[in-house]
Design a protein around this motif. Structure first.
Motif, PDB file in Angstrom:
ATOM      1  N   PRO A 232      10.492  17.797   0.918  1.00  9.68           N
ATOM      2  CA  PRO A 232      11.684  18.349   0.266  1.00  9.68           C
ATOM      3  C   PRO A 232      11.500  18.611  -1.219  1.00  9.68           C
ATOM      4  N   CYS A 233      10.514  17.973  -1.825  1.00  8.01           N
ATOM      5  CA  CYS A 233      10.172  18.247  -3.219  1.00  8.01           C
ATOM      6  C   CYS A 233       8.785  17.682  -3.481  1.00  8.01           C
ATOM      7  N   HIS A 234       8.243  18.014  -4.637  1.00  9.67           N
ATOM      8  CA  HIS A 234       6.976  17.433  -5.072  1.00  9.67           C
ATOM      9  C   HIS A 234       7.281  16.399  -6.144  1.00  9.67           C
ATOM     10  N   HIS A 235       6.691  15.212  -5.993  1.00  5.87           N
ATOM     11  CA  HIS A 235       7.003  14.103  -6.897  1.00  5.87           C
ATOM     12  C   HIS A 235       5.816  13.142  -6.870  1.00  5.87           C
ATOM     13  N   PRO A 236       5.503  12.499  -8.003  1.00  7.42           N
ATOM     14  CA  PRO A 236       4.362  11.564  -8.004  1.00  7.42           C
ATOM     15  C   PRO A 236       4.480  10.434  -6.999  1.00  7.42           C
ATOM     16  N   SER A 237       5.701  10.072  -6.611  1.00  6.34           N
ATOM     17  CA  SER A 237       5.885   8.968  -5.665  1.00  6.34           C
ATOM     18  C   SER A 237       5.885   9.413  -4.206  1.00  6.34           C
ATOM     19  N   ILE A 238       5.796  10.716  -3.960  1.00  7.42           N
ATOM     20  CA  ILE A 238       5.762  11.239  -2.585  1.00  7.42           C
ATOM     21  C   ILE A 238       4.319  11.574  -2.231  1.00  7.42           C
ATOM     22  N   VAL A 239       3.848  10.982  -1.143  1.00  6.07           N
ATOM     23  CA  VAL A 239       2.459  11.158  -0.713  1.00  6.07           C
ATOM     24  C   VAL A 239       2.454  11.711   0.703  1.00  6.07           C
ATOM     25  N   LEU A 240       1.765  12.822   0.918  1.00  3.48           N
ATOM     26  CA  LEU A 240       1.519  13.326   2.265  1.00  3.48           C
ATOM     27  C   LEU A 240       0.208  12.749   2.766  1.00  3.48           C
ATOM     28  N   ALA A 241       0.226  12.171   3.960  1.00  5.20           N
ATOM     29  CA  ALA A 241      -0.961  11.481   4.477  1.00  5.20           C
ATOM     30  C   ALA A 241      -1.202  11.869   5.927  1.00  5.20           C
ATOM     31  N   ASP A 242      -2.473  11.896   6.299  1.00  5.98           N
ATOM     32  CA  ASP A 242      -2.816  12.156   7.697  1.00  5.98           C
ATOM     33  C   ASP A 242      -2.483  10.964   8.577  1.00  5.98           C
ATOM     34  N   ASP A 243      -2.447   9.769   7.980  1.00  6.82           N
ATOM     35  CA  ASP A 243      -2.250   8.539   8.746  1.00  6.82           C
ATOM     36  C   ASP A 243      -1.515   7.541   7.855  1.00  6.82           C
ATOM     37  N   LEU A 244      -0.439   6.962   8.364  1.00  5.46           N
ATOM     38  CA  LEU A 244       0.306   5.969   7.586  1.00  5.46           C
ATOM     39  C   LEU A 244      -0.364   4.604   7.592  1.00  5.46           C
ATOM     40  N   GLN A 245      -1.268   4.355   8.529  1.00  3.08           N
ATOM     41  CA  GLN A 245      -1.763   2.996   8.701  1.00  3.08           C
ATOM     42  C   GLN A 245      -2.407   2.404   7.452  1.00  3.08           C
ATOM     43  N   PRO A 246      -3.225   3.134   6.689  1.00  7.27           N
ATOM     44  CA  PRO A 246      -3.786   2.514   5.477  1.00  7.27           C
ATOM     45  C   PRO A 246      -2.709   2.038   4.506  1.00  7.27           C
ATOM     46  N   PHE A 247      -1.641   2.795   4.369  1.00  2.00           N
ATOM     47  CA  PHE A 247      -0.559   2.407   3.469  1.00  2.00           C
ATOM     48  C   PHE A 247       0.195   1.199   4.018  1.00  2.00           C
ATOM     49  N   GLU A 248       0.368   1.171   5.337  1.00  2.00           N
ATOM     50  CA  GLU A 248       1.010   0.024   5.964  1.00  2.00           C
ATOM     51  C   GLU A 248       0.171  -1.232   5.783  1.00  2.00           C
ATOM     52  N   ARG A 249      -1.170  -1.082   5.913  1.00  5.09           N
ATOM     53  CA  ARG A 249      -2.062  -2.234   5.728  1.00  5.09           C
ATOM     54  C   ARG A 249      -1.984  -2.770   4.300  1.00  5.09           C
ATOM     55  N   LEU A 250      -1.972  -1.884   3.314  1.00  2.79           N
ATOM     56  CA  LEU A 250      -1.884  -2.328   1.918  1.00  2.79           C
ATOM     57  C   LEU A 250      -0.613  -3.132   1.687  1.00  2.79           C
ATOM     58  N   LYS A 251       0.494  -2.603   2.143  1.00  2.00           N
ATOM     59  CA  LYS A 251       1.768  -3.292   1.928  1.00  2.00           C
ATOM     60  C   LYS A 251       1.805  -4.622   2.675  1.00  2.00           C
ATOM     61  N   LEU A 252       1.401  -4.598   3.948  1.00  2.00           N
ATOM     62  CA  LEU A 252       1.512  -5.781   4.795  1.00  2.00           C
ATOM     63  C   LEU A 252       0.533  -6.868   4.386  1.00  2.00           C
ATOM     64  N   HIS A 253      -0.708  -6.483   4.060  1.00  2.00           N
ATOM     65  CA  HIS A 253      -1.768  -7.462   3.866  1.00  2.00           C
ATOM     66  C   HIS A 253      -2.097  -7.746   2.393  1.00  2.00           C
ATOM     67  N   ILE A 254      -1.343  -7.138   1.477  1.00  2.00           N
ATOM     68  CA  ILE A 254      -1.454  -7.505   0.059  1.00  2.00           C
ATOM     69  C   ILE A 254      -0.102  -7.983  -0.451  1.00  2.00           C
ATOM     70  N   LEU A 255       0.879  -7.101  -0.489  1.00  3.72           N
ATOM     71  CA  LEU A 255       2.207  -7.490  -0.990  1.00  3.72           C
ATOM     72  C   LEU A 255       2.846  -8.564  -0.110  1.00  3.72           C
ATOM     73  N   ASN A 256       3.013  -8.251   1.175  1.00  4.77           N
ATOM     74  CA  ASN A 256       3.681  -9.196   2.070  1.00  4.77           C
ATOM     75  C   ASN A 256       2.849 -10.454   2.288  1.00  4.77           C
ATOM     76  N   LEU A 257       1.529 -10.302   2.381  1.00  5.12           N
ATOM     77  CA  LEU A 257       0.651 -11.471   2.531  1.00  5.12           C
ATOM     78  C   LEU A 257       0.800 -12.398   1.327  1.00  5.12           C
ATOM     79  N   GLY A 258       0.814 -11.834   0.127  1.00  6.63           N
ATOM     80  CA  GLY A 258       0.975 -12.658  -1.071  1.00  6.63           C
ATOM     81  C   GLY A 258       2.290 -13.415  -1.067  1.00  6.63           C
ATOM     82  N   HIS A 259       3.357 -12.748  -0.664  1.00 11.52           N
ATOM     83  CA  HIS A 259       4.651 -13.428  -0.556  1.00 11.52           C
ATOM     84  C   HIS A 259       4.566 -14.622   0.394  1.00 11.52           C
ATOM     85  N   THR A 260       3.919 -14.412   1.537  1.00  8.31           N
ATOM     86  CA  THR A 260       3.870 -15.472   2.541  1.00  8.31           C
ATOM     87  C   THR A 260       2.970 -16.619   2.096  1.00  8.31           C
TER      88      THR A 260
END
Length: 369
Positions: A232-260
């Motif tokens: 819907p627009c171009h923005h530095p925080s909007i990323v088009l990706a072929d696969d969401l899994q790498p981004f999911e892994r970063l969030k789950l296994h760095i941010l969420n892992l650190g919280h846990t």
């Protein structure tokens, strides 16, 4: 056809995420939006919020937190929304906008947002009355659009549901089939609508009244590519990706892992009941333990999967988020459902990275959960 976005959900998250991105794109001269915000639930408690959308001066979003180790604070008056509607009270207006003017659908309906009311199952769904559930409303609106000629539409759900675009599409297809819709409509739902899986992340810590929000600097909206998809627009925080899994892994296994990991320390060492993430990391010994954990156990795991270049800056951004001086994130809240979180955030990381048995701290957390 404009670039109008029909947004289901009035949440402060969307106000400080998608709506802010579109505003900033418009400020740069992009032809993005405008946005119509739809209250799907009919809650009387949020009627004032709906009425406030579209005010000429917009609404405030305050960005506060740490960025590259430096405190930042700025305020933006967001003007990308031109009106608010209630799906219950303004259904005819919503149908007209959806059929004639919409290019995108965005949603953020919470953990139960895809639940389907029994009253939405069967032929009555397409009878012209207002459906009860969000998937029911979307099915009926799409049916109106198809009957009017079926211009292409892109659906970008923002719920924290794995493969959210696929799940929402399947719910709509199932409801349409149960309603006895024509095969041509079912085909159009598959081929004439772009359903994208997305991942969103931004901590929006505080609402402002009647609308507006306080949010951290970090934000990302990852949209998985589909044929014909244009964001819907171009923005530095909007990323088009072929696969969401790498981004999911970063969030789950760095941010969420650190919280846990912090929650595990908090529980095992009987730290103060109301302690926050920022407060526990103000203890130099705890901060050092987390830094060493990321360096010696987490980053090598990402490196083993070819993601070293992505993981290192994500760890730095995560520490900025943890140390946000304006955010009080209670560890007691993070510690809820701790064994399940350990399995998903830590156990799954050790399995994915092949480092089970080679990560002393993380192996110990899993063993003790």
């Amino acid at each position: 056809m404009s670039g109008r976005i029909i947004q289901f959900g009035t949440s402060r998250f969307l106000q400080a995420h998608v709506d802010l991105f579109v505003h900033e794109a418009r400020e740069q001269g992009q032809q993005a939006g405008p946005i119509t915000v739809v209250q799907a639930s009919g809650s009387a408690a949020r009627a004032g919020r709906v009425a406030a959308f579209g005010a000429p001066g917009g609404y405030p979003v305050i960005i506060r937190g740490m960025q590259s180790g430096v405190p930042v604070e700025r305020q933006v008056s967001v003007t990308s929304i031109d009106r608010g509607l209630s799906a219950i009270r303004d259904w005819d207006t919503l149908v007209r906008l959806f059929v004639e003017d919409a290019s995108y659908v965005v949603s953020n309906m919470g953990d139960t947002g895809y639940d389907i009311a029994e009253s939405d199952r069967g032929p009555a769904l397409l009878s012209g009355t207002v459906p009860a559930s969000f998937p029911g409303k979307l099915t009926a609106l799409l049916h109106h659009r198809w009957k009017a000629g079926g211009h292409m539409l892109t659906v970008l759900p923002c719920e924290l549901i794995n493969r959210n675009g696929h799940v929402l599409q399947q719910a709509v297809l199932d409801l349409a089939a149960e309603a006895g819709a024509a095969d041509a409509f079912l085909t159009w739902l598959r081929d004439g609508v772009i359903w994208a899986d997305t991942l969103v992340d931004r901590i929006v810590s505080e609402p402002l009244e009647p609308i507006g929000a306080v949010a951290e600097p970090y934000a990302i909206w990852v949209i998985e590519r589909r044929p014909g998809l244009v964001p819907p627009c171009h923005h530095p925080s909007i990323v088009l990706a072929d696969d969401l899994q790498p981004f999911e892994r970063l969030k789950l296994h760095i941010l969420n892992l650190g919280h846990t990991v912090l929650a595990d320390i908090w529980q095992r060492e009987a730290r103060p009941a109301g302690e926050t993430v920022r407060e526990i990391l103000a203890d130099p010994a705890i901060r050092a333990r987390l830094d060493v954990l990321y360096a010696n156990e987490v980053l090598p795991g990402f490196a083993a999967r070819g993601m070293a270049a992505e993981a290192a800056p994500y760890v730095a951004a995560t520490m900025d988020r943890f140390l946000n001086p304006f955010l009080d994130h209670r560890i007691a809240d993070i510690a809820q459902n701790h064994p399940t979180k350990v399995a998903r955030r830590i156990g799954a990381f050790l399995e994915w990275s092949g480092r089970a048995g080679a990560s002393p701290v993380l192996d110990g957390v899993v063993a003790g959960a």
